[in-house]
Design a protein around this motif. Sequence first.
Motif, short mmCIF file in Angstrom:
data_model
loop_
_atom_site.label_atom_id
_atom_site.label_comp_id
_atom_site.label_asym_id
_atom_site.label_seq_id
_atom_site.Cartn_x
_atom_site.Cartn_y
_atom_site.Cartn_z
N VAL A 1 59.62 0.82 42.05
CA VAL A 1 60.81 0.01 42.33
C VAL A 1 61.82 0.16 41.20
N VAL A 2 61.34 0.01 39.96
CA VAL A 2 62.24 0.13 38.80
C VAL A 2 62.86 1.52 38.75
N HIS A 3 62.05 2.54 39.02
CA HIS A 3 62.57 3.92 39.00
C HIS A 3 63.62 4.12 40.08
N MET B 1 71.72 11.97 29.55
CA MET B 1 71.21 11.24 30.71
C MET B 1 70.68 12.24 31.75
N GLU B 2 69.46 11.98 32.25
CA GLU B 2 68.82 12.87 33.20
C GLU B 2 68.45 12.07 34.45
N LEU B 3 69.27 12.20 35.49
CA LEU B 3 69.04 11.44 36.72
C LEU B 3 68.93 12.38 37.91
N PRO B 4 68.05 12.08 38.88
CA PRO B 4 67.94 12.94 40.07
C PRO B 4 69.05 12.71 41.09
N PHE B 5 69.86 11.66 40.90
CA PHE B 5 70.95 11.34 41.82
C PHE B 5 72.18 10.94 41.01
N PRO B 6 73.36 11.01 41.62
CA PRO B 6 74.56 10.50 40.94
C PRO B 6 74.43 9.00 40.66
N ILE B 7 75.11 8.53 39.63
CA ILE B 7 75.05 7.10 39.30
C ILE B 7 75.53 6.26 40.49
N SER B 8 76.45 6.77 41.27
CA SER B 8 76.93 6.02 42.43
C SER B 8 75.81 5.70 43.41
N PHE C 1 67.60 8.12 28.12
CA PHE C 1 67.63 9.49 28.60
C PHE C 1 67.47 9.59 30.12
N CYS C 2 66.66 8.71 30.70
CA CYS C 2 66.27 8.86 32.11
C CYS C 2 66.94 7.87 33.06
N SER C 3 67.74 6.96 32.57
CA SER C 3 68.32 5.95 33.45
C SER C 3 69.82 5.81 33.21
N TRP C 4 70.45 5.05 34.11
CA TRP C 4 71.88 4.77 33.97
C TRP C 4 72.12 3.46 33.21
N LEU C 5 71.05 2.78 32.80
CA LEU C 5 71.19 1.49 32.13
C LEU C 5 71.74 1.67 30.71
N GLY D 1 66.23 4.79 37.62
CA GLY D 1 65.92 6.11 37.10
C GLY D 1 64.87 6.11 36.01
N VAL D 2 64.48 4.94 35.48
CA VAL D 2 63.46 4.87 34.43
C VAL D 2 62.21 5.62 34.88
#
Length: 383
Positions: free
Chosen positions: A36-38, A1-8, A77-81, A42-43
């Motif tokens: 909006v979706v991103h 998983m690659e996110l620019p922010f914590p899942i919180s 890979f790019c989202s928390w979903l 995170g998508v």
Amino acid sequence: MELPFPISTYHERMSRVRARMTEQGLDGLMLSMPDVVHWLTGVNSVGYLWPQALIVDSSAGEPTYITRTTEAPGVAFCSWLTTPRVYDIAVENSVEVIAEVIRTRGLDQARVGVELDAFTLLPGNWDRLRAALPGVTWVDASNLVPEERLVKSMAEIAYQRQAAEMADYAMERVFEAIRPGMAETEVAGIAAKALGEAGSEFAAIPPMVVSGERSALVHALASRRTLSRGDVVCVEIAGVVHRYHAVLMRTAVIGEPSARVREVADCAGRATEAAIAAAKPGAPAAAPEEACNAVLNELGLLPNRCHRVGYSLGVAFPPGWLEPMTLVKGDPHVLGPDMSFTIEPNLSLADEGFGIKMGDTALCTPDGSVSLSRLDHSLRVVG
């Protein structure tokens, strides 16, 4: 998983959006704009060229993201979903899949917000969706999520500051390289290469370069026109970090500028600085425009201002980078700390054969607004 922010962070954003839904009497949302979706998930993909939707209800559960099968690895890979609904375009109808998910989430007789201004919601699909869900009361919620994004977090501001540094670097490389005999496309390529060297992601709008009489064309893309001595050259670029944009616009002249070009450019620079200074916390959104116009009127240039003075800016994907606040008369927003926006009093003097681009990304702080660029607002003499 690659996110620019914590899942919180994403969960907190979803909570804020659901609270806004409740305030507006909505039971759910159908969202499709890529920014909006991103911002919510995170998508990070150009897969929005095919129908997509993020279905949000009032529960605390995970929203359902609908996209084609090709995008499934990117979602993972790019989202928390964790449970997207992917459809095979060869055997499934995307609108029917979206309708199915709305029914499954118990929203087929509900008030559902939809982004009616979205370029991702094609008229034909919109007609078919309404026909498939006759019990839904659709409500325009085009700006529901974007309004939540106007005030940036410290982490978001840090990304925009990095993006502004990248734009500064690229603009300086462009000015160092400009010479007579180059084509506008070559200058645009130098800008793109320099942005890449600095670490920038692709921007929602590619580098724009116009020269000579074409410098009066504010939104034209680079052509094969060859630069000559005496040409005015306008450059607009954006640095991008985790999709957060920082826009930068500057103007150069090849060789000694005429007295008229110099005085117009000087006026545009002073108008930019006046607009930034006027963007104070608590000021109406129109305050920067009023300050800018006062300076432009010194030379009678207000009729040549061919663009809004600025607009809020943050996460963006092609084809544009605007957020809902515009710095013009009639906009109801009030400026406040941690809002970021462009300041860009662009001028088109087509009858005189040139234009001037001058623009920054600015940040409103408790003490007033500041440019995120370290470049001054003077006309650059190059070549």
